[in-house]
Each structure stands twice: as structure tokens, then as C-alpha cells.
Design an enzyme around this catalytic site. Structure first.
Site, PDB file in Angstrom:
ATOM      1  N   GLY A 245      87.029  69.655  40.092  1.00 45.62           N
ATOM      2  CA  GLY A 245      85.847  68.843  39.842  1.00 45.62           C
ATOM      3  C   GLY A 245      84.788  68.933  40.921  1.00 45.62           C
ATOM      4  N   HIS A 246      85.172  69.332  42.139  1.00 47.14           N
ATOM      5  CA  HIS A 246      84.200  69.400  43.223  1.00 47.14           C
ATOM      6  C   HIS A 246      83.141  70.455  42.927  1.00 47.14           C
ATOM      7  CE1 HIS A 246      86.980  66.896  45.416  1.00 47.14           C
ATOM      8  NE2 HIS A 246      86.169  66.854  46.454  1.00 47.14           N
TER       9      HIS A 246
ATOM     10  N   SER B  84      67.030 101.113  58.152  1.00 41.27           N
ATOM     11  CA  SER B  84      67.936 100.933  56.994  1.00 41.27           C
ATOM     12  C   SER B  84      69.236 100.256  57.428  1.00 41.27           C
ATOM     13  CB  SER B  84      68.214 102.257  56.286  1.00 41.27           C
ATOM     14  OG  SER B  84      68.612 103.270  57.177  1.00 41.27           O
TER      15      SER B  84
END
Length: 640
Positions: free
Chosen positions: A122-123, A551
Site C-alpha cells: 500500500g505504500h 560524452s
């Protein structure tokens, strides 16, 4: 064969017992299966409810029951009462905290049906786990704590259930015993949820007042709620109709999982039929190639079939030898699915690290795996208000809509029409972690309007005219490492050898092509993507493209490598310690970064991911720029 004494009552009883056992086994074998999940906000009683279902359906062994009773006393349950949540909360962390973290799957059975139930956390921080449980469910039991009413996480889970295609919903208002079975409060909660359900498109749901702890309205109607006239939870789960015929009514589709070739005399294509049905003699089309053929056989371990339908795993043999491999989709010839490489998709972000716009991820849809990039989200969804919020990326548990581009066309259908060909996951190429679950909404119109134009002069012809093999020399390293200096020397050396080259330097490109980009992580990713595309075009023209860019991220360098034919991308790591690069700081950039005047500077407050296995490594503390240039040229031409 007759038994002696066959009229003996003992044998009559034995025969009756045997018949009963056979009847029971036959009934059990042919029970239907329902997959459902429990969801809702934290501490709404999901695990307790599932524990109660297991207990009441006699699916707990005596040793489990004894352990459960002992555990219940240990965690402080009053009296002789049992904490049913302990049956499901298996992780030590869950028992210690009294919460559910992972998705727990449990099997139980009643006289009428078999069940697989997923207990989801449910959290909010574990919403990604809830999506995992919902992805295979036929029904959702959304729990609400009667004391708290409809909470934000209740809305989130309800929206996600609807989003992944669950159309059977039970609204279980739990812990009714803690509000004295108040009917008015129950009806107020149902009315509030119904208003939200109407907004998100949940056409119908079944509301129930229950108590998982006390057992009210779970297996039998409770005397505490004489005003409730609906079914018990178990009655509803046993009798709810899951429309499995929807997939049967759709056109035939079967993603190919593998090519079955046990010997030279047999070649078939194995997979799970995702929708529709097929019989020998049917004309089919293999996508994405578009080639057509006829089904000659449908083969299983138990022999050939006269037909196959959605949900069956089979091997299909075709009358013609056509290109078909893992990732292909065999479909109805007259009504095939679409192919595209540009989509609008809804994403549920499931990773702690946010979405990197423009970064290449693996996209897995059915048996197809391709490289994909996600553009800046059009919006994220505020589940509480259902409003659209502007966003530059997606954070953990956020739901957003964005455009997704793949490196080659994939076979798909909108998720609303076909979950097997419309649902996908994104996988981080470096960590191999699943970062998002997604649903394809539609193909972008521009994808249908852009086509490859056939050209007469080939890539090889351009290279042959220049008497060279194309290549991309990709220099990478920290600012001040000497990339540009060495790259310039390499080009001069190749020029004197009559090689056709072009040098793309990081600073120079930002004056034109990439002048609209900054130095955020997302802009750095886009900067490299554009340069990669330009370098690829130069290699297609037969040139030796030389690039000198920091990069900093491996994923983007690997993305450019994947654009090129094998052996034509040469990664050159100019390996210079940060302290040495700072000493060479002719532009004063490190000094500004150290002073906080220059944000997102690589090596200071932005990371640099060194190549793990570059083709060439240059240690500038042990090698002069000229020696480094000689090494690069000798390596390049030595392989050619």
C-alpha cells in the site's frame, strides 16, 4: 474382473468412495481459475483479508496454524485472536514494520473455483510492485479503511487497475467493526469512490462492507450488517464472470517465441496464441516482414490439433519457407496488426533514478526486444485531481504520457485492444533493471508519413570511390584531457595519407547544430544523440568521421556504437586523471566549476563514466599527443 464376495457391503462402500473421489478429482480439475489482487492504501487490511480467506477455505496446514498462533502472540495480538496478516507478510522487514513490501502470491480453492491472489503493498514508494501484481489480474479488490475513507493511494491504485485493463472491481470497505458497522459512513465512502470512478472510466463496481479481522461478509453474511443485501466476498469471487471470450473474438495473433527445428524435416514456430483462433489452411501474414503463407499444421506435444485459440501454446507450421524468427508475429492475413517505430505511450515509472530523456533503453513487448528512447513527457497525471501537470522527466511512481521512438519498427496494437501487443516494459541497458511499465496508445501519424527512400548509390560504392573503409573515431575523456589536440593530429596525419575525413569537435558543434542545448543531463544525452546521427551519415558517405566529445555516459556511447556496422565504431578513451586535467585548464572551466559558477560540469558535479573496454586507451601521462595520434592511425589502418 469380478471380485469374490462382491455383494459384501464393504466392497459396495469402497466402490462408492472410489466414485466420489473420481468425481471430486474431475470437478477439481475442471474448476475455473480467477486471478485477483488486493490493493489500496497502507494499513487498509489487505494482508489480513487474504489470511482470512486462506483460513476460512481450510488452506492452512496444522503446523502453519500452530506457527501462526505463536507468531500472533509474539507480535501482541490480544487474547486467542489470530493475526491473519502474518500468513502473507513473509518478509522479515514486513513483519517487523507491519507492512507489505513485496507482492505476495497465494493459491487457494473453494468448491466452485480456484484462485491466485496477489497481496500488493500500500505504500506509495512500492507502487511499482502493485503494478506488477495488477498486470496479470482479472479482478481487483480495492480495500478502504472505514475510519479513513477514500485516500490518495486508494485513488492511485484504482486508476492503475483501470489503466492496466482490470474491469472487475470490488470496493471492500474494511474494518467496519471499528465504526460499529455504521451504514451511513459506508454509503458516504461508496458515494465518494463512485464519483472518482466515474471520472476515470470505471463503469461499475461492487461495494461491500466487511471486516477481514472479524470475518464479516467474507464467507457468510454478517448479522452485524442486516442492511447489506449484496453477496459475500467469497460468493462474488466464485461467481463473477470473467469475459475470456473477448480475446477469442479478435483477429488471430501469435507472437513467435522460438523457431522449433529439431531436425531438417521439421520447421515450426512456437508461441502462445494471444488472440483469435487459427486452423490448418488459414492464410496468415508474418510481421514485420509482411510475407504471407498458409498454415499447414498445428502441432503440440499431444499431437496435431484441428484448431488453436487464444490462451493455447502451440507450434505452427507454414506451407512456405519464409523469414520468421523470435519477435515476429504470425497474424490473420486479411486483418494484420500495425507496425511502427513512433508511438504515444502511457508510462508508469518504476525506478529510483528518473527518466533520462533521449537515453536508449531496451523496450520489451511480447517476444520483441528493441532499443527505444523516450522524449520529454507531454504531461504527468495527478491521480488525486486527474489534472495534467507539465514535466521534464518522470520520477519514481509517476504516471506520464510521452512519445516513444524505437530503432526499428515493431508489431503492435493499442493496449486497449490487445494487452499482449500493447503492453511493454523499459529496461536500463547498463543495470538491466526494469525501469518502467508502459502501454502503447497509438502510432504517431508522422511515422506513417515518413518512409525510407531507395537510393541507387550504395554505401559501399561511396567508400570504394574513396579507396577506404568508413569509420567513426570516437574520442572520449574529461575536459582538458587532450581529446581535441589528439583528434586534430589524427586528422592531419590521415589527410597527408590521402584519406577522406571530417572532424566534429564538441565546442564547434555547439556553435551551430547544438546551439539550443545546455549542459543538463538530458541536454548532454541529446547532444550525443545528434552527433551520433551526424557521424553515422558521414560514415555512410564513406568518410572517416572523427569526433572529440566528453560524452560522459556509457549508455549514449553504446547507442552510437549500435548505429554503426560491426567494427566501424572505434572508441578511444583519452585517460587523464582529474588533477592533471585541472592543471591544463586553459579555459578556466574547472576553476569556475569549483567556485560554483559553472553547474553540471563533468568531473566536478556531474559524473563521467569511463569506458570499460575501449578499442584504444591513451594514457596522456605516459604518451605525447603525437605518439597518441600515431597509435590511433596505426590501429585504424592496421585493421584495414
Amino acid at each position: 474382473m469380478e471380485r469374490s464376495g462382491q455383494n459384501d457391503p464393504r466392497y459396495v462402500v469402497d466402490d462408492l468412495i472410489a466414485e466420489d473421489i473420481d468425481a471430486y478429482l474431475d470437478q477439481h480439475q475442471h474448476k475455473t481459475m480467477l486471478r485477483f489482487l488486493t490493493c489500496g492504501s497502507v494499513d487498509d487490511g489487505k494482508s489480513t483479508l487474504i489470511g482470512r480467506l486462506l483460513y476460512d477455505s481450510k488452506m492452512i496446514f496444522e503446523d502453519q496454524l500452530s506457527q501462526l498462533e505463536a507468531d500472533s502472540k509474539r507480535v501482541g495480538t490480544q487474547g486467542e485472536e489470530i493475526d491473519f496478516a502474518l500468513l502473507v507478510d513473509g518478509l522479515a522487514a514486513e513483519r517487523e514494520q507491519g507492512i507489505t513490501i513485496d507482492v505476495a502470491y497465494r493459491f487457494f480453492s473453494t468448491e466452485k473455483r480456484k484462485f491466485i491472489v496477489a497481496d500488493t503493498p500500500g505504500h506509495e514508494q512500492y507502487t511499482r510492485n502493485m503494478v506488477t501484481g495488477a498486470s496479470t489480474a482479472d479482478l481487483a479488490v480495492i480495500l478502504i479503511d472505514a475510519r479513513k475513507g477514500v485516500l490518495p493511494q486508494t485513488r492511485r491504485h484504482a486508476y492503475l487497475c483501470h489503466l492496466v485493463g482490470i474491469r472487475n472491481v470490488v470496493l471492500a470497505v474494511n474494518k467496519m467493526d471499528l465504526i460499529d458497522y455504521d451504514r451511513d459512513k459506508f454509503e458516504a465512502i461508496v458515494a465518494e469512490f463512485r464519483a472518482f470512478a466515474d471520472e476515470i472510466g470505471i463503469a461499475d463496481f461492487v461495494p461491500m462492507p466487511i471486516s477481514g479481522f472479524r470475518g464479516d461478509n467474507i464467507t457468510s453474511l454478517s448479522q452485524n450488517t442486516p442492511w447489506y443485501e449484496g453477496p459475500t466476498l467469497v460468493d462474488h469471487l466464485e461467481t463473477v464472470e470473467v469475459d475470456t471470450s473477448v480475446a477469442l473474438r479478435k483477429p488471430f495473433r501469435m507472437p513467435v517465441q522460438w523457431v522449433n527445428r529439431p531436425n531438417l524435416d521439421f520447421r515450426g514456430f512456437s508461441g502462445l496464441v494471444a488472440s483469435g483462433g487459427v486452423t490448418p489452411g488459414d492464410r496468415v501474414r508474418v510481421l514485420p516482414s509482411g510475407k504471407t503463407s498458409t498454415v499447414s499444421r498445428i502441432v503440440t506435444m499431444d499431437g496435431d490439433l484441428d484448431s488453436a485459440v487464444a490462451g493455447q501454446s502451440v507450434t505452427i507450421c507454414l506451407a512456405d519457407e519464409i523469414d520468421c524468427s523470435r519477435g515476429s508475429v504470425i497474424a490473420s492475413a486479411d486483418d494484420p496488426p500495425q507496425t511502427s517505430d513512433q508511438f504515444e505511450a502511457t508510462l508508469v515509472w518504476m525506478n529510483d533514478e528518473s527518466l533520462h530523456v533521449g537515453r536508449a533503453y531496451w523496450l520489451k513487448i511480447g517476444t520483441q526486444t528493441v532499443s527505444a528512447t523516450v522524449q520529454q513527457p507531454k504531461y504527468t497525471l495527478n491521480v488525486g485531481t486527474l489534472s495534467h501537470m507539465a514535466a521534464k522527466t518522470l520520477q519514481l511512481n509517476e504516471i506520464g504520457v510521452a512519445e516513444v521512438f524505437t530503432d526499428k519498427p515493431i508489431v503492435f496494437e493499442p493496449y486497449a485492444d490487445n494487452q499482449a501487443l500493447g503492453g511493454f516494459i523499459l529496461i536500463d541497458k547498463m543495470s538491466n533493471a526494469t525501469v518502467a511499465a508502459g502501454m502503447l496508445n497509438f502510432s504517431l501519424r508522422r511515422a506513417q508519413n515518413v518512409h525510407w527512400q531507395a537510393i541507387d548509390i550504395s554505401r559501399k560504392a561511396r567508400a570504394d570511390m574513396k579507396n577506404q573503409v568508413p569509420a567513426v573515431l570516437w574520442f572520449t575523456g574529461l575536459s582538458g584531457s587532450g581529446k581535441s589536440t589528439i583528434a586534430n593530429l589524427v586528422e592531419k596525419k590521415l589527410y597527408r595519407m590521402n584519406r577522406h575525413t571530417f572532424l566534429l569537435d564538441g565546442d564547434n558543434v555547439r556553435h551551430g547544430l547544438n546551439k539550443d542545448l545546455g549542459f543538463t543531463e538530458a541536454d548532454r544525452i541529446e547532444n550525443i544523440r545528434r552527433i551520433g546521427e551526424v557521424a553515422k551519415l558521414m560514415a555512410d558517405a564513406g568518410l572517416i568521421a572523427i569526433t572529440a566529445f566528453i560524452s560522459p555516459f556509457r549508455a549514449e556511447r553504446d547507442m552510437v556504437r549500435a548505429m554503426m556496422p560491426e567494427g566501424e565504431f572505434i572508441e578511444i578513451f583519452v585517460d587523464t586523471p582529474l588533477s592533471v586535467a585541472e592543471e591544463r585548464d586553459e579555459k578556466g572551466l574547472y576553476k569556475k566549476a569549483r567556485a560554483g559558477e559553472l553547474k553540471n560540469f563533468t568531473g566536478i558535479d556531474s559524473p563521467y563514466e569511463a569506458p570499460e573496454s575501449p578499442e584504444i586507451r591513451i594514457d596522456t601521462t605516459a604518451m605525447s599527443p603525437q605518439e597518441a595520434a600515431d597509435l590511433v592511425v596505426d590501429t585504424l589502418l592496421g585493421d584495414r
